[in-house]
Design a protein around this motif. Structure first.
Motif, PDB file in Angstrom:
ATOM      1  N   SER A 104       0.829  -1.205   0.000  1.00  0.00           N
ATOM      2  CA  SER A 104       0.000   0.000   0.000  1.00  0.00           C
ATOM      3  C   SER A 104       0.861   1.253   0.000  1.00  0.00           C
ATOM      4  O   SER A 104       0.607   2.210  -0.742  1.00  0.00           O
ATOM      5  N   VAL A 119      -4.502   5.924  -1.634  1.00  0.00           N
ATOM      6  CA  VAL A 119      -4.343   4.476  -1.532  1.00  0.00           C
ATOM      7  C   VAL A 119      -4.394   4.062  -0.063  1.00  0.00           C
ATOM      8  O   VAL A 119      -3.780   4.706   0.793  1.00  0.00           O
ATOM      9  N   ASP A 120      -5.118   2.998   0.224  1.00  0.00           N
ATOM     10  CA  ASP A 120      -5.213   2.487   1.589  1.00  0.00           C
ATOM     11  C   ASP A 120      -5.280   0.965   1.526  1.00  0.00           C
ATOM     12  O   ASP A 120      -5.364   0.383   0.444  1.00  0.00           O
ATOM     13  N   TRP A 121      -5.252   0.319   2.693  1.00  0.00           N
ATOM     14  CA  TRP A 121      -5.263  -1.141   2.739  1.00  0.00           C
ATOM     15  C   TRP A 121      -6.113  -1.616   3.895  1.00  0.00           C
ATOM     16  O   TRP A 121      -6.349  -0.891   4.864  1.00  0.00           O
TER      17      TRP A 121
END
Length: 348
Positions: A104, A119-121
């Motif tokens: 990520s 962006v993330d996870w």
């Protein structure tokens, strides 16, 4: 006097969330991990995982008794021992969490020049939870989100349940973001190229030539295939394309399935039984690659690299190694970005 009340603008309540938007979120999702290797963290993780009807497709009342009366009594200790062998002691977390965070972070860095992309996870089971991260992306102004389950081969037990969790979160939102999902990429040329490059690098790094390369995929009950799950077909195609890309013959790169659970018949051939038979038949040198896993985890680092290796040596084998998963390598991040860019088309 005319009544103009219908034309008046209504002020939002003081506690109303800010009305912002214009950004696009990318949420990468992996399976999940316990928060520690001791009994209760392992039990919480296993309970969430094994309570999922997408994972265990059986009579719910009967399974509840088996799960809570038997499995969750004994399995946490056994699984905790396996995790302890591969645990990232420095960060006090599983390698799967370490690697997914890094994936990520590297993707976020590649998109850092575009303020419209975030962006993330998240993890399907465990922390960080899917609902929390979707809400976080929305709070940052993401009115569009690309959901990316990190499973190359589609299965209801992986891709579908990860997306189910996302949809459960969306169902609770009055104002939902627009959603796209990254489709299975089991036969995408970029993915096959990345696998071939990784395997080639591993073969160059070891000091022996394998008699056979074993492509080991996570198993699935055979009954799921018979009900229409495409996973088996996706795995077969990945193995065939990788074999062709490597210029290998059919017997030089074979496919197997690992990690079976319970007494039901699973997809065959089984990885452990195949490795044992290879050794018993005189095969001395083996390399295993695990193309269905986007990150190294307990199934690759403990089950294969430790457990299956021991069985190979005990049955007469000599040289055994496991090629790393694509993980957070440059080739992996490049491939993941390629897949994300394709889904961002028209939005960005």
């Amino acid at each position: 006097m005319p009544d103009n009340s219908k034309n008046r603008e209504f002020a939002l309540p003081a506690d109303h969330p800010p009305v912002v938007g214009g950004k696009t979120g990318v949420l990468i999702m992996n399976l999940g991990t316990p928060e520690a290797t001791s009994y209760w963290p392992m039990r919480r993780y296993l309970k969430e995982f094994l309570s999922d009807p997408r994972v265990i497709e059986t009579n719910r009342a009967l399974w509840w008794v088996i799960l809570n009366g038997i499995v969750l009594t004994f399995r946490p200790k056994k699984s905790g021992h396996a995790y302890e062998l591969i645990w990232n002691k420095e960060r006090n977390e599983s390698p799967l969490k370490t690697i997914t965070r890094s994936q990520s972070g590297q993707l976020a860095e590649l998109y850092s020049g575009n303020a419209e992309i975030v962006v993330d996870w998240a993890m399907r089971y465990g922390m960080p939870p899917v609902k929390e991260r979707i809400e976080h992306l929305k709070s940052l102004g993401c009115d569009k989100i690309v959901l990316f389950p990190l499973y190359p081969q589609y299965s209801a037990t992986t891709t579908a349940t990860a997306l189910d969790k996302c949809y459960d979160a969306l169902k609770q939102m009055r104002w939902q973001p627009a959603i796209r999902t990254v489709p299975p990429y089991h036969d995408d040329p970029a993915y096959i190229d990345a696998l071939a490059s990784s395997l080639t690098a591993h073969l160059k790094a070891i000091d022996y030539k394998p008699d056979v390369v074993v492509a080991s995929f996570h198993g699935l009950p055979k009954s799921y295939l018979m009900r229409g799950d495409p996973y088996h077909c996706h795995c077969q195609k990945t193995a065939r394309l990788l074999r062709e890309q490597m210029g290998m013959k059919e017997g030089e790169l074979i496919i197997t399935f690992q990690s079976r659970f319970g007494t039901e018949e699973w997809l065959q051939p089984y990885t452990d039984k195949t490795i044992e038979k290879l050794a018993a038949d005189g095969v001395k040198n083996v390399v295993v690659i695990t193309p269905g896993f986007s990150s190294d985890c307990v199934e690759t680092l403990e089950e294969i690299a430790i457990g299956v290796k021991e069985a190979f040596i005990e049955h007469g084998g000599e040289n055994f190694s496991v090629a790393p998963c694509l993980n957070d390598s440059k080739a992996s991040i490049k491939m993941l970005k390629h897949l994300i860019d394709r889904e961002l088309a028209g939005w960005i």
